[in-house]
Every structure is written in structure tokens, then in C-alpha cells.
Design a protein around this motif. Structure first.
Motif, PDB file in Angstrom:
ATOM      1  N   ARG A  16       0.847  -1.192   0.000  1.00 28.18           N
ATOM      2  CA  ARG A  16       0.000   0.000   0.000  1.00 28.18           C
ATOM      3  C   ARG A  16       0.884   1.245   0.000  1.00 28.18           C
ATOM      4  N   TYR A  17       0.753   2.058  -1.020  1.00 27.13           N
ATOM      5  CA  TYR A  17       1.532   3.290  -1.079  1.00 27.13           C
ATOM      6  C   TYR A  17       1.023   4.272  -0.028  1.00 27.13           C
ATOM      7  N   ASN A  18       1.953   4.898   0.699  1.00 23.14           N
ATOM      8  CA  ASN A  18       1.570   5.943   1.635  1.00 23.14           C
ATOM      9  C   ASN A  18       1.593   7.294   0.919  1.00 23.14           C
ATOM     10  N   GLU A  19       1.329   8.358   1.651  1.00 22.36           N
ATOM     11  CA  GLU A  19       1.252   9.677   1.014  1.00 22.36           C
ATOM     12  C   GLU A  19       2.584  10.101   0.407  1.00 22.36           C
ATOM     13  N   PHE A  20       3.688   9.729   1.062  1.00 18.68           N
ATOM     14  CA  PHE A  20       4.991  10.055   0.484  1.00 18.68           C
ATOM     15  C   PHE A  20       5.184   9.333  -0.842  1.00 18.68           C
ATOM     16  N   ASP A  21       4.864   8.025  -0.876  1.00 21.20           N
ATOM     17  CA  ASP A  21       4.997   7.245  -2.114  1.00 21.20           C
ATOM     18  C   ASP A  21       4.180   7.874  -3.232  1.00 21.20           C
ATOM     19  N   LYS A  22       2.930   8.240  -2.918  1.00 25.41           N
ATOM     20  CA  LYS A  22       2.041   8.805  -3.938  1.00 25.41           C
ATOM     21  C   LYS A  22       2.590  10.145  -4.462  1.00 25.41           C
ATOM     22  N   ALA A  23       3.060  10.971  -3.539  1.00 23.61           N
ATOM     23  CA  ALA A  23       3.605  12.271  -3.938  1.00 23.61           C
ATOM     24  C   ALA A  23       4.868  12.091  -4.775  1.00 23.61           C
ATOM     25  N   PHE A  24       5.684  11.100  -4.427  1.00 27.11           N
ATOM     26  CA  PHE A  24       6.917  10.853  -5.159  1.00 27.11           C
ATOM     27  C   PHE A  24       6.625  10.445  -6.604  1.00 27.11           C
TER      28      PHE A  24
ATOM     29  N   LEU B  60      -1.038   6.815 -15.104  1.00 28.06           N
ATOM     30  CA  LEU B  60      -0.528   5.719 -14.288  1.00 28.06           C
ATOM     31  C   LEU B  60      -0.332   6.151 -12.836  1.00 28.06           C
ATOM     32  N   ALA B  61       0.126   7.372 -12.641  1.00 23.17           N
ATOM     33  CA  ALA B  61       0.382   7.871 -11.287  1.00 23.17           C
ATOM     34  C   ALA B  61      -0.886   7.939 -10.447  1.00 23.17           C
ATOM     35  N   THR B  62      -2.049   8.058 -11.089  1.00 20.08           N
ATOM     36  CA  THR B  62      -3.297   8.133 -10.333  1.00 20.08           C
ATOM     37  C   THR B  62      -3.605   6.835  -9.597  1.00 20.08           C
ATOM     38  N   VAL B  63      -2.980   5.726 -10.028  1.00 24.07           N
ATOM     39  CA  VAL B  63      -3.170   4.433  -9.341  1.00 24.07           C
ATOM     40  C   VAL B  63      -1.827   3.892  -8.847  1.00 24.07           C
ATOM     41  N   ASP B  64      -0.912   4.804  -8.541  1.00 25.39           N
ATOM     42  CA  ASP B  64       0.376   4.449  -7.925  1.00 25.39           C
ATOM     43  C   ASP B  64       1.241   3.576  -8.826  1.00 25.39           C
ATOM     44  N   MET B  65       1.190   3.817 -10.137  1.00 26.11           N
ATOM     45  CA  MET B  65       2.021   3.049 -11.062  1.00 26.11           C
ATOM     46  C   MET B  65       2.983   3.984 -11.787  1.00 26.11           C
ATOM     47  N   HIS B  66       4.072   3.416 -12.289  1.00 22.66           N
ATOM     48  CA  HIS B  66       5.125   4.222 -12.901  1.00 22.66           C
ATOM     49  C   HIS B  66       6.049   3.318 -13.712  1.00 22.66           C
ATOM     50  N   GLY B  67       7.023   3.954 -14.368  1.00 24.55           N
ATOM     51  CA  GLY B  67       8.046   3.204 -15.096  1.00 24.55           C
ATOM     52  C   GLY B  67       9.436   3.498 -14.549  1.00 24.55           C
ATOM     53  N   ILE B  68       9.509   3.977 -13.306  1.00 23.03           N
ATOM     54  CA  ILE B  68      10.783   4.407 -12.732  1.00 23.03           C
ATOM     55  C   ILE B  68      11.762   3.244 -12.668  1.00 23.03           C
ATOM     56  N   GLN B  69      12.894   3.414 -13.325  1.00 22.10           N
ATOM     57  CA  GLN B  69      13.998   2.451 -13.335  1.00 22.10           C
ATOM     58  C   GLN B  69      13.591   1.062 -13.827  1.00 22.10           C
ATOM     59  N   THR B  70      12.633   1.026 -14.772  1.00 23.78           N
ATOM     60  CA  THR B  70      12.348  -0.224 -15.468  1.00 23.78           C
ATOM     61  C   THR B  70      13.248  -0.381 -16.678  1.00 23.78           C
ATOM     62  N   SER B  71      14.089   0.605 -16.916  1.00 27.78           N
ATOM     63  CA  SER B  71      15.033   0.574 -18.023  1.00 27.78           C
ATOM     64  C   SER B  71      16.240   1.421 -17.644  1.00 27.78           C
ATOM     65  N   GLY B  72      17.223   1.456 -18.532  1.00 27.74           N
ATOM     66  CA  GLY B  72      18.416   2.261 -18.290  1.00 27.74           C
ATOM     67  C   GLY B  72      19.492   1.501 -17.529  1.00 27.74           C
ATOM     68  N   ASN B  73      20.656   2.120 -17.448  1.00 24.01           N
ATOM     69  CA  ASN B  73      21.808   1.492 -16.776  1.00 24.01           C
ATOM     70  C   ASN B  73      21.762   1.796 -15.279  1.00 24.01           C
ATOM     71  N   CYS B  74      20.795   1.203 -14.640  1.00 22.63           N
ATOM     72  CA  CYS B  74      20.550   1.452 -13.222  1.00 22.63           C
ATOM     73  C   CYS B  74      20.056   0.147 -12.597  1.00 22.63           C
ATOM     74  N   ILE B  75      19.789   0.176 -11.297  1.00 20.59           N
ATOM     75  CA  ILE B  75      19.185  -0.991 -10.649  1.00 20.59           C
ATOM     76  C   ILE B  75      17.708  -1.008 -11.014  1.00 20.59           C
ATOM     77  N   ARG B  76      17.304  -2.055 -11.697  1.00 12.41           N
ATOM     78  CA  ARG B  76      15.965  -2.144 -12.252  1.00 12.41           C
ATOM     79  C   ARG B  76      14.934  -2.567 -11.188  1.00 12.41           C
ATOM     80  N   ASN B  77      13.696  -2.670 -11.646  1.00 12.26           N
ATOM     81  CA  ASN B  77      12.598  -3.170 -10.833  1.00 12.26           C
ATOM     82  C   ASN B  77      12.990  -4.508 -10.186  1.00 12.26           C
ATOM     83  N   ILE B  78      12.913  -4.598  -8.859  1.00  8.87           N
ATOM     84  CA  ILE B  78      13.309  -5.814  -8.141  1.00  8.87           C
ATOM     85  C   ILE B  78      12.156  -6.803  -8.183  1.00  8.87           C
TER      86      ILE B  78
END
Length: 352
Positions: free
Chosen positions: A3-11, A131-149
């Protein structure tokens, strides 16, 4: 599910707004193609031959009905290229003997993501806002970074589970998201965690594979492998630790990524994955990681040690599924468990 909290949603909302600004500056020419590329990639946007591809994270494989409806809306309303692109792509398909394009579709992936293949970049910001309206995103699903765990698809309910891996995965997700030291690695970096005796998360095929285990005293920890991967050079991960106390897992991953960041190749993307470095260096890689870990813990004091209170905070954010009446379950095989549960749940019976 988590469950996303208010910080998660704002982020998530602020990240979507930031991406809209980046797209607008790129469209205006004030942000170069080279500067924009890593920004769109770390928001899940690829540019392929005919149209972009969006990869949306589904942490630990759990979706709410509201999220699934929004994904369906994205497919229905946005997953169609602009007319000129559509004609070009269709001509290419016809040469291959195909008469139509698979638009208005979504694909579920083996690493618990959802992908769309025909959304124009001109609509990308609107999609991310939706997507953000239901707490979804594409953050770090790609790129040279640590991906979705990713986790076992039965995480949290598996009969053979030693411990639920999702709270650990979520703590690591929060830690690695937009972490500057992990944002521009030599190549993409994938972590998988399982808490079950059967490795349904395929941890051996990941850059870091984590399996929850207990030692002889019953203490919980991780069996750690590094350097697995599929693709053009498939490898099984190298065993680094048979047992690592769970509280130190982030300190250890930091040591692994620091060594990779320092010695990983950046001159050849086909040899840039950590699996190539592990295979090339062998025991030297293991020794470097252990020394880095020692310095992090002994000299720096283990700044990323997971405290019990922090673990409990995250664990409480996961909604517990209803428990089955085990007395009515013939065995622990999943079909039998479903049939037993369905006897008192008409909706589940219809679904079965």
C-alpha cells in the motif's frame, strides 16, 4: 500487495511531472537527444524502430483491480502510433506476411512488468500522469541502473516459503530509487529475491540473486549469488555468500555495485554486464566485494543496516491475503488449494 503511503504517492506524481518537463524541453530543443535518452530510459521509455515502448513496473507481480483497469485504458486509448508511423510499420509487417499490427495490447513480462509497444512519445507524459493516479510508474524499469526488483510470483502465499521476500524487496526498491551511485552503471542491473525452497524467481539468472535461508541456529539470512544472466551470453550466478544476515543485505549489495561501478567495462555494451566482470575476474571479484563490504561495515558503521523497526514499518504496508481453511485442503498443491477456497467463494468458483 504493498500500500503506497502519502509520500509514495507524492513521489510518483512528482516524477511524472518531472518527466513531462523533460519531454517538453526535449521537444523544444533545449534538451539534447543525448541528454534526454537516459532520462526517458529511466522512466521506462525505449525508442524502437517504429514506435516507443513503455515498460511499467508491477512490483512483486501484484496488481489491484483499479490498476488493471488503468492499464487496460492505456492499451485502449494510447497504444496506437501516429498515422505516418502506423503506415510505415504496417508496410514492413506486410512484407513479412502480416496484415495488421498488434496495437491496443499490453504484454506481461517474466520480470513482473507490463509493456506497451505503440504509444507515441507525444502522449508519454499523459500516460505517466494517468498511471500515477493508481500508484504506477516506469521508474527504473530501463536504463543502466538498478531495475525493478522481482520476486517469486507466489511471494507471500507460497506453501514452501521460508519467509516473505516482499518487505526486503520493497526496502531495497526505496533505497535504490534515484540513488545517484546506482543511476549510471556500466549496464543494466537486475535483482531477484525468493523466500521459497523452489527458486521460481530464477535468482541464478540475475545480476544479484537472493534466496532467504536459515542457518543452523534458525537465524534468517540470504544466500547471495552475483553475475547471472541470460541473453547472448547466458551464465549462472557465482556464489558469494552461503549465508548473509538479513540486516546487512543492503550493505552487501552496495559493496557489489561499487566494485562493478569501478571495474565494469563501459567501452563495449556487450561486455558491460556484471556477469562478464565476474567471469573475467573470478576469485578476485569475490575478494574485492568482501573487502568493500568489510570497509562499509567496519569503517563506515554499516549505514544501510536494516533495523527491525524499519523492517516492521515496511512489512505493515503489505496487505495480508485471507487465510485458507487448511483443514479443507487435500494437499498443498495450488489447484487443490484454489478448489477448496472456491467452495465458499462463488466469484472464485466462476473464475476457475
Amino acid at each position: 500487495m504493498y500500500r503506497y503511503n502519502e509520500f509514495d504517492k507524492a513521489f510518483v506524481a512528482s516524477r511524472a511531472a518531472q518527466f513531462r518537463d523533460q519531454i517538453e524541453r526535449w521537444q523544444q530543443g533545449s534538451l539534447s537527444e543525448d541528454a534526454f535518452r537516459p532520462l526517458r530510459l529511466q522512466n521506462g521509455w525505449y525508442v524502437q524502430r517504429h514506435a516507443p515502448m513503455l515498460r511499467v513496473a508491477v512490483p512483486y507481480g501484484e496488481l489491484s483491480s483499479a490498476q488493471l483497469r488503468v492499464l487496460a485504458r492505456v492499451a485502449r486509448e494510447y497504444d496506437e502510433p501516429e498515422a505516418e508511423v502506423y503506415r510505415s510499420a504496417l508496410d514492413a509487417q506486410r512484407k513479412l506476411g502480416t496484415r495488421r499490427l498488434p496495437t491496443h495490447h499490453a504484454h506481461f513480462t517474466t520480470r513482473t512488468n507490463v509493456q506497451f509497444n505503440w504509444i507515441p512519445l507525444s502522449k508519454a507524459a499523459d500516460v505517466m500522469d494517468l498511471l500515477a493516479t493508481v500508484d504506477m510508474h516506469g521508474i527504473q524499469t530501463s536504463g543502466n541502473c538498478i531495475r525493478n526488483i522481482s520476486c517469486d510470483e507466489r511471494a507471500g502465499v507460497a506453501p514452501d516459503e521460508i519467509a516473505d521476500p516482499r518487505p526486503f524487496a520493497e526496502i531495497m526498491r526505496q533505497w535504490t530509487t534515484l540513488h545517484p551511485e546506482f543511476a549510471f552503471l556500466p549496464r543494466k542491473f537486475k535483482i531477484a529475491i525468493t523466500g521459497a525452497t523452489e527458486d521460481r524467481a530464477a535468482t541464478g539468472w540475475h545480476d544479484v540473486g537472493l534466496r532467504l535461508v536459515r542457518d543452523e541456529q534458525g537465524e534468517l539470512g540470504f544466500r547471495v549469488t552475483v553475475g547471472g544472466g541470460m541473453g547472448r551470453t547466458p551464465m549462472i550466478g557465482t556464489l558469494m555468500r552461503e549465508f548473509l544476515p538479513w540486516r546487512h543485505i543492503m550493505n552487501y549489495i552496495e559493496a557489489v555495485v561499487r566494485v562493478y561501478n569501478q571495474y565494469g567495462r563501459r567501452d563495449n555494451k556487450y561486455k558491460a554486464r556484471i556477469k562478464i566482470l565476474v567471469k573475467a575476474e573470478g576469485q578476485r571479484f569475490v575478494d574485492e566485494v568482501e573487502e568493500e563490504f568489510r570497509q562499509i561495515v567496519d569503517i563506515d558503521g554499516g549505514p544501510h543496516t536494516i533495523e527491525q523497526a524499519e523492517f516492521e514499518r515496511v512489512r505493515r504496508c503489505f496487505i495480508e491475503p485471507p487465510k485458507l481453511d487448511t483443514a479443507r485442503v487435500v494437499d498443498t498443491h495450488a489447484p487443490a488449494m484454489l478448489e477448496a477456497a472456491a467452495t465458499s467463494t462463488p466469484q472464485l468458483q466462476r473464475w476457475l
